[in-house]
Design a protein around this motif. Structure first.
Motif, mmCIF file in Angstrom:
data_model
loop_
_atom_site.group_PDB
_atom_site.id
_atom_site.type_symbol
_atom_site.label_atom_id
_atom_site.label_comp_id
_atom_site.label_asym_id
_atom_site.label_seq_id
_atom_site.Cartn_x
_atom_site.Cartn_y
_atom_site.Cartn_z
ATOM 1 N N PHE A 226 52.503 4.590 55.914
ATOM 2 C CA PHE A 226 52.822 5.721 56.813
ATOM 3 C C PHE A 226 53.221 5.119 58.103
ATOM 4 O O PHE A 226 54.267 5.685 58.521
ATOM 5 C CB PHE A 226 51.924 6.801 56.924
ATOM 6 C CG PHE A 226 51.660 7.617 55.474
ATOM 7 C CD1 PHE A 226 52.861 7.869 54.596
ATOM 8 C CD2 PHE A 226 50.479 7.795 55.094
ATOM 9 C CE1 PHE A 226 52.781 8.539 53.507
ATOM 10 C CE2 PHE A 226 50.304 8.440 53.769
ATOM 11 C CZ PHE A 226 51.203 9.017 52.823
ATOM 12 N N LYS A 227 52.639 4.378 58.752
ATOM 13 C CA LYS A 227 53.053 4.225 60.094
ATOM 14 C C LYS A 227 54.207 3.181 60.110
ATOM 15 O O LYS A 227 54.955 3.166 61.021
ATOM 16 C CB LYS A 227 51.615 3.006 60.490
ATOM 17 C CG LYS A 227 50.689 4.001 61.112
ATOM 18 C CD LYS A 227 49.613 3.088 61.670
ATOM 19 C CE LYS A 227 48.398 4.083 62.137
ATOM 20 N NZ LYS A 227 47.177 3.154 62.804
ATOM 21 N N THR A 228 54.128 2.158 58.818
ATOM 22 C CA THR A 228 55.504 1.481 58.671
ATOM 23 C C THR A 228 56.580 2.473 58.569
ATOM 24 O O THR A 228 57.847 2.079 59.131
ATOM 25 C CB THR A 228 55.320 0.595 57.657
ATOM 26 O OG1 THR A 228 54.340 -0.243 57.945
ATOM 27 C CG2 THR A 228 56.608 -0.184 57.239
ATOM 28 N N VAL A 229 56.625 3.410 57.944
ATOM 29 C CA VAL A 229 57.717 4.412 57.570
ATOM 30 C C VAL A 229 58.016 4.998 59.040
ATOM 31 O O VAL A 229 59.173 5.176 59.245
ATOM 32 C CB VAL A 229 57.314 5.462 56.511
ATOM 33 C CG1 VAL A 229 58.500 6.645 56.776
ATOM 34 C CG2 VAL A 229 57.286 4.764 55.308
ATOM 35 N N ALA A 230 57.046 5.366 59.751
ATOM 36 C CA ALA A 230 57.211 6.150 60.979
ATOM 37 C C ALA A 230 58.209 5.150 61.942
ATOM 38 O O ALA A 230 58.953 5.578 62.659
ATOM 39 C CB ALA A 230 55.932 6.363 61.566
ATOM 40 N N ARG A 231 57.451 3.773 61.958
ATOM 41 C CA ARG A 231 58.419 2.751 62.752
ATOM 42 C C ARG A 231 60.014 2.619 62.227
ATOM 43 O O ARG A 231 60.755 2.537 62.953
ATOM 44 C CB ARG A 231 57.478 1.525 62.736
ATOM 45 C CG ARG A 231 56.579 1.660 63.556
ATOM 46 C CD ARG A 231 55.692 -0.087 63.953
ATOM 47 N NE ARG A 231 55.390 -0.533 62.566
ATOM 48 C CZ ARG A 231 54.378 -0.611 62.138
ATOM 49 N NH1 ARG A 231 53.022 0.105 62.736
ATOM 50 N NH2 ARG A 231 53.952 -1.248 61.104
ATOM 51 N N ASP A 232 60.127 2.519 60.824
ATOM 52 C CA ASP A 232 61.350 2.348 60.555
ATOM 53 C C ASP A 232 62.048 3.616 60.864
ATOM 54 O O ASP A 232 63.170 3.648 61.245
ATOM 55 C CB ASP A 232 61.142 2.149 58.968
ATOM 56 C CG ASP A 232 60.585 0.948 58.520
ATOM 57 O OD1 ASP A 232 60.736 -0.052 59.401
ATOM 58 O OD2 ASP A 232 60.234 0.735 57.235
ATOM 59 N N VAL A 233 61.657 4.845 60.843
ATOM 60 C CA VAL A 233 62.512 5.855 60.848
ATOM 61 C C VAL A 233 62.723 6.002 62.425
ATOM 62 O O VAL A 233 64.066 5.957 62.876
ATOM 63 C CB VAL A 233 61.567 7.272 60.921
ATOM 64 C CG1 VAL A 233 62.210 8.318 61.442
ATOM 65 C CG2 VAL A 233 61.231 7.475 59.518
ATOM 66 N N MET A 234 61.828 5.309 63.552
ATOM 67 C CA MET A 234 62.418 5.364 64.959
ATOM 68 C C MET A 234 63.328 4.184 65.204
ATOM 69 O O MET A 234 64.145 4.493 66.039
ATOM 70 C CB MET A 234 60.967 4.959 65.587
ATOM 71 C CG MET A 234 61.137 4.869 67.101
ATOM 72 S SD MET A 234 59.667 4.639 68.085
ATOM 73 C CE MET A 234 58.750 5.807 67.475
ATOM 74 N N ALA A 235 63.173 2.965 64.476
ATOM 75 C CA ALA A 235 64.077 2.115 64.695
ATOM 76 C C ALA A 235 65.709 2.616 64.049
ATOM 77 O O ALA A 235 66.836 2.249 64.827
ATOM 78 C CB ALA A 235 63.640 0.793 63.950
ATOM 79 N N LEU A 236 65.701 3.498 63.133
ATOM 80 C CA LEU A 236 66.786 3.461 62.318
ATOM 81 C C LEU A 236 67.426 5.042 63.111
ATOM 82 O O LEU A 236 68.604 4.990 63.436
ATOM 83 C CB LEU A 236 66.478 4.343 60.933
ATOM 84 C CG LEU A 236 66.314 3.080 59.898
ATOM 85 C CD1 LEU A 236 65.929 3.964 58.606
ATOM 86 C CD2 LEU A 236 67.479 2.001 59.830
#
Length: 326
Positions: A226-236
């Protein structure tokens, strides 16, 4: 339509046909409701003891209506991009209902990440086969799809930039630039990126809701997912913001090049008008029907008038070339 996925003896998921006449197996991990009817919604509600949100409730924009908890069930609604390859992308609400270790998804569209994930989840070695794992996998598939769309948009904008800022000699060889097509591509990219930013905003809120203190309890591996998804969303989101500014620049550059082309065409007509003005004046003077004109009966009058008109046209042209206006 109800798509149910149950956990098999070898630790993988398998799709089963489940109807309201049958009790829901305890091994069912994921129930995917695609364009569900009222009877299908009632069937799932009775089997799980939760209220499935309607399409109208899913479309509400308030955060409190999209992300909330009822008893031991978490209701998470995100706007997912659909029909992105058709040129008319749309945002459709998708609700994730997490009940213990079981996941229910409610959708009234068929986004590509769901199709790809449904084919992947039944393969051996998928990983965590719980509701939380399915949710993490779906969110990861959605973000991967968004990343692919942003990369495709970046390639489109790079092609537009090369076409707009191409060397003028190369442009003459390949032909004139179709600015209408360029504007169409830039506009399509803007619509897509705008939809992507809206989708990322809902995914960012969803990720923050999942990782809030006192939220859904998951193991460390899923928490990292879930943290990885959150970081990916922020980067995107940052990438989408960059593309938005890039699109605005491309739009301004395209309109500027169109103005330059129009100015060049107007300049050509202006120069042609100035070049042909003196010969027209001379021809008008000698076209007057007066009885007494010095050159009227002169044997060299006609070639003299022709030569004078040619000379009066050449002199402005030479002057314009000397000034660099041509």
């Amino acid at each position: 339509m109800i798509n149910a996925y149950m956990l098999t003896a070898n630790g993988t998921l398998a799709r089963i046909d489940w109807s309201s006449q049958e009790p829901l197996p305890d091994t069912v991990i994921w129930i995917d409701l695609q364009n569900p009817s009222a009877d299908e919604e009632t069937c799932v509600e009775n089997a799980l003891g939760v209220d499935i949100p309607t399409h109208e409730e899913m479309s509400e924009i308030e955060v409190s209506s999209r992300l909330y908890q009822e008893d031991n069930a978490y209701f998470l609604t995100a706007a997912v991009l659909s029909r992105a390859d058709t040129g008319s992308p749309s945002l459709e609400p998708v609700t994730f209902v997490l009940i213990g270790h079981r996941l229910v998804t409610v959708r009234y569209s068929d986004p590509m990440p769901f199709r790809a994930f449904a084919a992947q989840v039944v393969r051996p070695g998928f990983g965590v086969v719980t509701g939380e794992g399915i949710l993490a996998g779906l969110l990861d598939a959605i973000t991967d799809r968004i990343a692919d769309l942003l990369e495709a948009t970046q390639r489109t904008l790079d092609g537009v930039a090369q076409e707009i800022f191409a060397n003028r000699d190369a442009t003459r060889v390949t032909g004139a630039i179709d600015y209408q097509d360029v504007l169409r591509r830039v506009g399509t990219s803007q619509v897509l990126v705008s939809r992507v930013r809206e989708s990322l905003l809902t995914l960012s809120r969803l990720s923050a809701f999942l990782s809030r203190p006192g939220g859904q309890k998951t193991d460390k591996a899923l928490a990292r997912s879930f943290k990885t998804v959150a970081r990916d969303v922020m980067a995107l989101s940052d990438h989408a913001l960059f593309l938005t500014s890039n699109i605005n620049f491309m739009l301004d550059a395209t309109l500027g090049m169109i103005n330059i082309e129009q100015t060049g065409i107007i300049k050509i007509f202006s120069v042609a008008a100035v070049v042909f003005l003196p010969p027209t004046l001379i021809a008008s003077v000698y076209g007057m029907n007066f009885s007494f004109m010095p050159e009227l009966h002169w044997s060299f009058g006609y070639p003299f008038a022709i030569g004078l008109m040619i000379l009066s046209a050449i002199l402005p042209y030479v002057y314009f070339k000397h000034k660099g206006w041509l």
